[in-house]
Design a protein around this motif. Structure first.
Motif, short mmCIF file in Angstrom:
data_model
loop_
_atom_site.label_atom_id
_atom_site.label_comp_id
_atom_site.label_asym_id
_atom_site.label_seq_id
_atom_site.Cartn_x
_atom_site.Cartn_y
_atom_site.Cartn_z
N TYR A 112 8.75 12.90 3.45
CA TYR A 112 9.34 11.76 4.16
C TYR A 112 10.76 12.09 4.62
O TYR A 112 11.18 11.67 5.71
N TRP A 113 11.49 12.84 3.79
CA TRP A 113 12.84 13.25 4.20
C TRP A 113 12.81 14.04 5.51
O TRP A 113 13.71 13.91 6.34
N THR A 114 11.74 14.83 5.75
CA THR A 114 11.65 15.60 6.99
C THR A 114 11.33 14.72 8.21
O THR A 114 11.26 15.23 9.33
N GLU A 115 11.19 13.43 7.99
CA GLU A 115 11.05 12.49 9.11
C GLU A 115 12.32 11.65 9.30
O GLU A 115 12.35 10.76 10.15
N SER A 116 13.34 11.94 8.52
CA SER A 116 14.54 11.09 8.51
C SER A 116 15.64 11.66 9.39
O SER A 116 15.64 12.83 9.78
N ASP A 117 16.63 10.82 9.67
CA ASP A 117 17.77 11.23 10.49
C ASP A 117 18.56 12.40 9.88
O ASP A 117 18.94 13.33 10.61
N PRO A 118 18.87 12.38 8.57
CA PRO A 118 19.64 13.49 8.01
C PRO A 118 18.98 14.85 8.23
O PRO A 118 19.67 15.84 8.50
N TYR A 119 17.67 14.90 8.09
CA TYR A 119 16.94 16.16 8.32
C TYR A 119 16.95 16.53 9.79
O TYR A 119 17.30 17.65 10.17
N LEU A 120 16.57 15.60 10.65
CA LEU A 120 16.45 15.89 12.07
C LEU A 120 17.80 16.23 12.69
O LEU A 120 17.89 17.06 13.60
N ASP A 121 18.86 15.61 12.19
CA ASP A 121 20.20 15.93 12.70
C ASP A 121 20.58 17.36 12.35
O ASP A 121 21.16 18.08 13.18
N GLN A 122 20.26 17.80 11.15
CA GLN A 122 20.57 19.18 10.76
C GLN A 122 19.75 20.18 11.58
O GLN A 122 20.27 21.24 11.96
N ILE A 123 18.52 19.85 11.86
CA ILE A 123 17.68 20.73 12.69
C ILE A 123 18.29 20.85 14.08
O ILE A 123 18.40 21.94 14.64
N SER A 124 18.69 19.71 14.63
CA SER A 124 19.23 19.70 15.98
C SER A 124 20.51 20.52 16.08
O SER A 124 20.71 21.29 17.02
N VAL A 125 21.37 20.38 15.10
CA VAL A 125 22.66 21.08 15.13
C VAL A 125 22.48 22.58 14.85
O VAL A 125 23.14 23.42 15.47
N GLY A 126 21.56 22.93 13.96
CA GLY A 126 21.47 24.31 13.51
C GLY A 126 20.47 25.19 14.23
O GLY A 126 20.39 26.39 13.96
N ALA A 127 19.70 24.62 15.15
CA ALA A 127 18.67 25.42 15.82
C ALA A 127 19.31 26.54 16.64
O ALA A 127 20.32 26.36 17.30
N VAL A 128 18.70 27.71 16.57
CA VAL A 128 19.15 28.86 17.35
C VAL A 128 18.39 28.85 18.66
O VAL A 128 17.17 28.84 18.68
N ARG A 129 19.14 28.83 19.77
CA ARG A 129 18.50 28.79 21.08
C ARG A 129 18.68 30.13 21.77
O ARG A 129 19.78 30.50 22.14
#
Length: 412
Positions: A112-129
Motif C-alpha cells: 500500500y505504501w507503494t501506492e502513496s504520495d511519499p513513495y511516488l514522490d521519491q520515485i519521481s525525484v530519483g528516477a534516472v532519465r
C-alpha cells in the motif's frame, strides 16, 4: 503509537534484486508464470490476456513467493507495483525488482505504501532519465518510509483492504458501464447501416463507394521546412468518435511529389490495412476530420468517397463493416502482424441508400455518438475521482494521518 523512519532495504528479508533477462517466448501453463512489466494490470492483479512462462529450473532463479512485491524499474510505468498475493507459481523479469518482507513486516502495508504520495514522490525525484527511464534495485533499497509496529501495520492493511475493495467494486461497475456503452454504440451503428429490411437501397460493391484507394506512407524524420506534415497512425484513431486527425499527430517529412497524391482531404476514410491482433482484428476504419495538412501512415489506406456518397456516411459504413465482423474473412496472418486483403474486402456487396438518406443516417449517428461521448466522459470522471480518493486514503493511512481503529463509513 510509535513510527520508525527507515530505508526499504532494512525491511527486506532478502536483498532487493532485479529479475531475469529471459525473452519470455514460452507459454506453457504447467510452468511458473513469467511476470513482466506489461503483465501487471493492477496492485494485486495480472493481466489475463497475456501470458508467458519459464521452465521451473530457470524460474527458481527469480522466484515469486506469496507476499512478494515487485516494482517496475524501467520504462513508462516506472514505480508501478504488484503484490503477489495468490501464491501461484511465478517468477519475475529483469525490468522488475523484488521486495520480500522480513520479520516484523506485513507485505500488504509495504504494498500500500507503494501506492502513496511519499513513495511516488521519491520515485519521481530519483528516477534516472537517459535513453530509458530507470530506477534500479539500488535506488529502491534506499527509499525512505515511516513504519509502525507489526500490529498497527496489520490494522492499517486490514482497513485498506476493506476500503479499497469497496472502491474497486465501484470502479468495476463503472468499467462495465463503459463496455456496455461501447457495445451499444457498435450495435446501433451496425443496425443503422445494415437494416433487416434495406428497402430503397441500391446494391453495389463496397469499392464503388470510393473513387480512389491510396496506401499511406511513413516519410522521413521532420526537417522543419514546408515538407513536414502530420502523419495519422492507427494509434491516432478515435474509436469513440470514429474519426482521426483532430488530435495532435506525428510530424514527418514527405517528398513534395508524393505529398501531392497523398494529402488527406476532410471526409476521406482511413482504413487500417496492417496491424491488429486477437482482441482487435485489423480493418478498423474512421473518417478523417483534421484541418492540418496530413497524410496517413504506411499501415493505413486512404479511401476517397465518390461524389454520390456522403463522406461521413462512407466513414460510418466502413466502421460498421468492421463492427459487424465483415473484415475478419479477409485477414491474412503473417509473423506477428495481420494484413487485410483489401481488394477482396472491398469487393463485398453493400446496400447504399439515396444521398438524402445517407445524410440523415450520418447526422443521426453522429448525434448518438455525441450522447455516448457525454456519458463516457461522465464515467471517466467518476473513475478519476475513485482513483484520486484511493490514493489519498492510502497516503493518509500509511502515514498515520488516519486512525484506522476509529475510522468508519462506506466509501463514497
Amino acid at each position: 503509537m510509535t513510527w520508525t523512519r527507515t530505508r526499504l532495504k532494512f525491511l527486506a528479508g532478502v536483498p532487493i534484486r532485479a529479475g531475469l533477462g529471459e525473452p519470455g517466448l514460452q507459454a506453457n501453463p504447467e510452468w511458473p508464470r513469467y511476470v513482466r512489466t506489461t503483465d501487471i494490470a493492477g496492485p494485486r492483479e495480472l493481466r489475463s490476456d497475456t501470458f508467458a512462462s519459464l521452465e521451473p529450473g530457470t524460474a527458481r532463479l527469480a522466484e515469486l513467493l506469496r507476499g512478494d512485491l515487485v516494482m517496475v524499474a524501467a520504462g513508462a510505468t516506472i514505480g508501478k507495483s504488484y503484490l503477489h498475493a495468490k501464491g501461484v507459481a511465478a517468477c519475475f523479469a529483469g525490468y522488475l525488482v523484488r521486495f520480500r518482507a522480513g520479520p516484523g513486516v506485513d507485505p500488504r502495508f509495504v504494498a500500500y505504501w507503494t501506492e502513496s504520495d511519499p513513495y511516488l514522490d521519491q520515485i519521481s525525484v530519483g528516477a534516472v532519465r537517459s535513453t530509458i527511464e530507470n530506477f534500479g534495485a539500488g535506488r529502491y533499497q534506499n527509499l525512505w518510509l515511516d513504519i509502525p509496529d507489526l500490529g498497527e501495520q496489520r490494522r492499517i492493511a486490514d482497513f485498506l483492504d476493506a476500503q479499497t475493495t469497496a472502491m474497486s467494486q465501484i470502479a468495476e461497475l463503472r468499467a462495465h458501464q463503459q463496455a456496455a456503452l461501447r457495445e451499444r454504440q457498435s450495435t446501433e451503428l451496425v443496425a443503422r447501416m445494415f437494416p433487416v429490411a434495406p428497402g430503397g437501397r441500391t446494391t453495389s460493391r463496397l469499392k464503388q463507394v470510393f473513387s480512389s484507394v491510396r496506401s499511406g506512407l511513413w516519410g522521413a524524420d521532420p526537417t522543419g521546412d514546408d515538407h513536414d506534415v502530420i502523419c495519422v497512425r492507427v494509434a491516432d484513431f478515435d474509436r469513440l468518435r470514429l474519426t482521426a486527425g483532430s488530435r495532435a499527430g506525428t510530424v514527418r517529412s514527405v517528398d513534395p511529389v508524393r505529398l501531392r497524391s497523398r494529402t488527406l482531404r476532410h471526409g476521406d476514410v482511413l482504413l487500417e490495412k496492417s496491424g491488429g491482433g486477437d482482441k482487435a482484428p485489423v480493418g478498423y476504419a474512421v473518417s478523417f476530420d483534421g484541418v492540418a495538412r496530413s497524410v496517413c501512415s504506411n499501415f493505413v489506406a486512404a479511401l476517397r468517397p465518390v461524389p454520390e456518397v456522403h463522406p461521413r456516411y462512407a466513414g460510418l459504413l466502413m466502421a460498421a463493416c468492421y463492427h459487424a465482423g465483415h473484415s475478419i474473412p479477409f485477414i491474412k496472418q503473417t509473423t506477428g502482424i495481420q494484413n487485410l486483403d483489401r481488394p477482396a474486402y472491398l469487393a463485398q456487396r453493400v446496400a447504399v441508400p439515396s444521398l438524402r438518406d445517407q445524410r440523415k443516417i450520418a447526422c443521426g449517428l453522429d448525434r448518438s455518438i455525441g450522447e455516448h461521448l457525454s456519458l463516457a466522459g461522465a464515467i471517466e470522471s467518476q473513475l478519476d475521482l475513485i482513483a484520486e480518493r484511493r490514493r489519498a486514503l492510502i497516503t493518509a493511512a500509511v502515514t498515520g494521518r488516519v486512525d484506522v481503529t476509529t475510522a468508519r463509513g462506506a466509501v463514497g
